[in-house]
Design a protein around this motif. Structure first.
Motif, PDB file in Angstrom:
ATOM      1  N   LEU A  20       0.815  -1.216   0.000  1.00  0.00           N
ATOM      2  CA  LEU A  20       0.000   0.000   0.000  1.00  0.00           C
ATOM      3  C   LEU A  20       0.848   1.265   0.000  1.00  0.00           C
ATOM      4  CD1 LEU A  20      -2.808  -1.077   2.481  1.00  0.00           C
ATOM      5  CD2 LEU A  20      -2.809  -1.160  -0.016  1.00  0.00           C
ATOM      6  N   GLY A  21       2.109   1.128   0.360  1.00  0.00           N
ATOM      7  CA  GLY A  21       2.987   2.297   0.360  1.00  0.00           C
ATOM      8  C   GLY A  21       3.277   2.813  -1.033  1.00  0.00           C
ATOM      9  N   SER A  22       3.386   1.934  -2.018  1.00  0.00           N
ATOM     10  CA  SER A  22       3.699   2.368  -3.390  1.00  0.00           C
ATOM     11  C   SER A  22       2.642   3.310  -3.953  1.00  0.00           C
ATOM     12  CB  SER A  22       3.879   1.155  -4.309  1.00  0.00           C
ATOM     13  OG  SER A  22       5.018   0.425  -3.929  1.00  0.00           O
ATOM     14  N   PRO A  23       1.344   2.947  -3.912  1.00  0.00           N
ATOM     15  CA  PRO A  23       0.355   3.889  -4.425  1.00  0.00           C
ATOM     16  C   PRO A  23       0.263   5.162  -3.590  1.00  0.00           C
ATOM     17  CG  PRO A  23      -0.715   1.865  -3.661  1.00  0.00           C
ATOM     18  CD  PRO A  23       0.754   1.654  -3.561  1.00  0.00           C
ATOM     19  N   LEU A  24       0.489   5.051  -2.296  1.00  0.00           N
ATOM     20  CA  LEU A  24       0.451   6.230  -1.441  1.00  0.00           C
ATOM     21  C   LEU A  24       1.551   7.214  -1.823  1.00  0.00           C
ATOM     22  CD1 LEU A  24      -0.672   7.638   1.164  1.00  0.00           C
ATOM     23  CD2 LEU A  24       1.163   6.447   2.368  1.00  0.00           C
ATOM     24  N   VAL A  25       2.766   6.723  -1.982  1.00  0.00           N
ATOM     25  CA  VAL A  25       3.895   7.590  -2.345  1.00  0.00           C
ATOM     26  C   VAL A  25       3.696   8.147  -3.752  1.00  0.00           C
ATOM     27  CG1 VAL A  25       6.389   7.653  -2.768  1.00  0.00           C
ATOM     28  CG2 VAL A  25       5.496   6.488  -0.740  1.00  0.00           C
ATOM     29  N   ALA A  26       3.231   7.321  -4.687  1.00  0.00           N
ATOM     30  CA  ALA A  26       2.981   7.800  -6.055  1.00  0.00           C
ATOM     31  C   ALA A  26       1.927   8.903  -6.053  1.00  0.00           C
ATOM     32  CB  ALA A  26       2.538   6.641  -6.943  1.00  0.00           C
ATOM     33  N   TRP A  27       0.871   8.723  -5.276  1.00  0.00           N
ATOM     34  CA  TRP A  27      -0.175   9.744  -5.180  1.00  0.00           C
ATOM     35  C   TRP A  27       0.406  11.047  -4.633  1.00  0.00           C
ATOM     36  CZ3 TRP A  27      -1.947  12.280  -0.801  1.00  0.00           C
ATOM     37  CH2 TRP A  27      -3.061  13.091  -0.995  1.00  0.00           C
ATOM     38  N   LEU A  28       1.212  10.947  -3.580  1.00  0.00           N
ATOM     39  CA  LEU A  28       1.801  12.136  -2.981  1.00  0.00           C
ATOM     40  C   LEU A  28       2.721  12.848  -3.966  1.00  0.00           C
ATOM     41  CD1 LEU A  28       2.249  13.945  -0.534  1.00  0.00           C
ATOM     42  CD2 LEU A  28       4.121  12.436   0.115  1.00  0.00           C
ATOM     43  N   LEU A  29       3.540  12.102  -4.683  1.00  0.00           N
ATOM     44  CA  LEU A  29       4.448  12.719  -5.649  1.00  0.00           C
ATOM     45  C   LEU A  29       3.676  13.393  -6.784  1.00  0.00           C
ATOM     46  CD1 LEU A  29       7.334  10.109  -5.751  1.00  0.00           C
ATOM     47  CD2 LEU A  29       7.398  12.414  -4.772  1.00  0.00           C
ATOM     48  N   ARG A  30       2.530  12.844  -7.184  1.00  0.00           N
ATOM     49  CA  ARG A  30       1.696  13.500  -8.204  1.00  0.00           C
ATOM     50  C   ARG A  30       1.121  14.806  -7.667  1.00  0.00           C
ATOM     51  NH1 ARG A  30       0.150   8.278  -9.195  1.00  0.00           N
ATOM     52  NH2 ARG A  30      -1.802   8.506  -8.037  1.00  0.00           N
ATOM     53  N   ARG A  31       0.827  14.862  -6.385  1.00  0.00           N
ATOM     54  CA  ARG A  31       0.305  16.086  -5.778  1.00  0.00           C
ATOM     55  C   ARG A  31       1.394  17.164  -5.754  1.00  0.00           C
ATOM     56  NH1 ARG A  31      -3.291  15.042  -7.211  1.00  0.00           N
ATOM     57  NH2 ARG A  31      -5.029  13.877  -6.500  1.00  0.00           N
ATOM     58  N   VAL A  32       2.598  16.756  -5.447  1.00  0.00           N
ATOM     59  CA  VAL A  32       3.711  17.694  -5.349  1.00  0.00           C
ATOM     60  C   VAL A  32       4.166  18.129  -6.738  1.00  0.00           C
ATOM     61  CG1 VAL A  32       6.121  17.898  -4.639  1.00  0.00           C
ATOM     62  CG2 VAL A  32       4.478  16.769  -3.156  1.00  0.00           C
ATOM     63  N   GLU A  33       4.109  17.216  -7.676  1.00  0.00           N
ATOM     64  CA  GLU A  33       4.664  17.410  -9.013  1.00  0.00           C
ATOM     65  C   GLU A  33       3.608  16.977 -10.026  1.00  0.00           C
ATOM     66  OE1 GLU A  33       7.887  14.585 -10.852  1.00  0.00           O
ATOM     67  OE2 GLU A  33       8.664  15.656  -9.142  1.00  0.00           O
ATOM     68  N   PRO A  34       2.568  17.808 -10.254  1.00  0.00           N
ATOM     69  CA  PRO A  34       1.428  17.375 -11.062  1.00  0.00           C
ATOM     70  C   PRO A  34       1.741  17.073 -12.524  1.00  0.00           C
ATOM     71  CG  PRO A  34       1.166  19.648 -10.318  1.00  0.00           C
ATOM     72  CD  PRO A  34       2.422  19.133  -9.728  1.00  0.00           C
ATOM     73  N   ARG A  53      10.346  -0.215   2.794  1.00  0.00           N
ATOM     74  CA  ARG A  53       9.194  -0.297   3.694  1.00  0.00           C
ATOM     75  C   ARG A  53       9.147  -1.623   4.441  1.00  0.00           C
ATOM     76  NH1 ARG A  53       7.330   2.670  -0.617  1.00  0.00           N
ATOM     77  NH2 ARG A  53       6.440   0.871  -1.684  1.00  0.00           N
ATOM     78  N   LEU A  54       9.498  -2.718   3.772  1.00  0.00           N
ATOM     79  CA  LEU A  54       9.560  -4.015   4.462  1.00  0.00           C
ATOM     80  C   LEU A  54      10.581  -3.967   5.600  1.00  0.00           C
ATOM     81  CD1 LEU A  54       9.401  -6.566   1.520  1.00  0.00           C
ATOM     82  CD2 LEU A  54       7.735  -6.318   3.368  1.00  0.00           C
ATOM     83  N   ALA A  55      11.758  -3.432   5.315  1.00  0.00           N
ATOM     84  CA  ALA A  55      12.817  -3.372   6.322  1.00  0.00           C
ATOM     85  C   ALA A  55      12.421  -2.464   7.489  1.00  0.00           C
ATOM     86  CB  ALA A  55      14.117  -2.883   5.687  1.00  0.00           C
ATOM     87  N   TRP A 108       4.921   5.979   6.376  1.00  0.00           N
ATOM     88  CA  TRP A 108       3.921   4.922   6.178  1.00  0.00           C
ATOM     89  C   TRP A 108       4.408   3.596   6.764  1.00  0.00           C
ATOM     90  CZ3 TRP A 108      -0.947   4.070   5.436  1.00  0.00           C
ATOM     91  CH2 TRP A 108      -1.378   2.808   5.055  1.00  0.00           C
ATOM     92  N   ALA A 109       5.647   3.229   6.457  1.00  0.00           N
ATOM     93  CA  ALA A 109       6.184   1.947   6.938  1.00  0.00           C
ATOM     94  C   ALA A 109       6.300   1.932   8.456  1.00  0.00           C
ATOM     95  CB  ALA A 109       7.543   1.674   6.298  1.00  0.00           C
ATOM     96  N   ALA A 110       6.749   3.033   9.038  1.00  0.00           N
ATOM     97  CA  ALA A 110       6.865   3.097  10.498  1.00  0.00           C
ATOM     98  C   ALA A 110       5.491   2.998  11.153  1.00  0.00           C
ATOM     99  CB  ALA A 110       7.565   4.390  10.913  1.00  0.00           C
ATOM    100  N   ALA A 111       4.492   3.653  10.549  1.00  0.00           N
ATOM    101  CA  ALA A 111       3.126   3.564  11.086  1.00  0.00           C
ATOM    102  C   ALA A 111       2.589   2.130  11.000  1.00  0.00           C
ATOM    103  CB  ALA A 111       2.201   4.520  10.335  1.00  0.00           C
ATOM    104  N   CYS A 112       2.828   1.469   9.876  1.00  0.00           N
ATOM    105  CA  CYS A 112       2.386   0.061   9.734  1.00  0.00           C
ATOM    106  C   CYS A 112       3.106  -0.827  10.747  1.00  0.00           C
ATOM    107  CB  CYS A 112       2.641  -0.436   8.318  1.00  0.00           C
ATOM    108  SG  CYS A 112       1.532   0.266   7.094  1.00  0.00           S
ATOM    109  N   GLY A 113       4.404  -0.619  10.909  1.00  0.00           N
ATOM    110  CA  GLY A 113       5.172  -1.393  11.888  1.00  0.00           C
ATOM    111  C   GLY A 113       4.699  -1.155  13.307  1.00  0.00           C
ATOM    112  N   ALA A 114       4.424   0.108  13.643  1.00  0.00           N
ATOM    113  CA  ALA A 114       3.945   0.435  14.987  1.00  0.00           C
ATOM    114  C   ALA A 114       2.556  -0.150  15.225  1.00  0.00           C
ATOM    115  CB  ALA A 114       3.929   1.948  15.191  1.00  0.00           C
ATOM    116  N   ALA A 115       1.690  -0.085  14.218  1.00  0.00           N
ATOM    117  CA  ALA A 115       0.346  -0.662  14.340  1.00  0.00           C
ATOM    118  C   ALA A 115       0.431  -2.178  14.515  1.00  0.00           C
ATOM    119  CB  ALA A 115      -0.502  -0.305  13.122  1.00  0.00           C
TER     120      ALA A 115
END
Length: 124
Positions: A20-34, A53-55, A108-115
């Motif tokens: 889920l991190g890949s689409p999240l990061v891609a979405w964010l980068l599109r927002r920053v760099e349309p 993110r796995l690590a 995102w990865a740290a939040a998933c790991g903490a959850a």
């Protein structure tokens, strides 16, 4: 709780962090760099991001958040030549893309790991 449930939670958190991190990061980068992405800019980023993110999620769930520093250092050292040698007109854009993508992926990865760690602790 059972070992099977713990393993299921850990695997679920790792899958969420990696997939889920890949689409999240891609979405964010599109927002920053349309505008359209620059071809060849930071190639291989998707695979590097998944492994990163796995690590990170794994390190957080294992109770070793200090390992995150190693992941970030390896990524930075591996990307440094590409960032340094970017076309002069694209250097700033390349560096910004690297920093934004890395931080979004890290959070995102740290939040998933903490959850995942919290869920395992709550069920134990």
């Amino acid at each position: 709780m059972s070992v099977v449930a713990d393993v299921g939670i850990v695997v679920g958190a790792l899958v969420a962090a990696a997939a889920l991190g890949s689409p999240l990061v891609a979405w964010l980068l599109r927002r920053v760099e349309p505008e359209a992405e620059t071809p060849g800019l930071l190639r291989g980023g998707m695979w590097i991001g998944v492994l990163e993110r796995l690590a990170i999620a794994g390190a957080v769930m294992a109770g070793h958040p200090e390992a995150v520093a190693v992941v970030i250092a390896v990524k930075g050292l591996g990307r440094y030549p590409e960032l340094r040698d970017a076309e002069p007109g694209l250097r700033g854009e390349t560096a910004e893309r690297f920093i934004i993508g890395t931080l979004a992926s890290f959070v995102w990865a740290a939040a998933c790991g903490a959850a995942g760690a919290a869920a395992v602790a709550a069920l134990s």
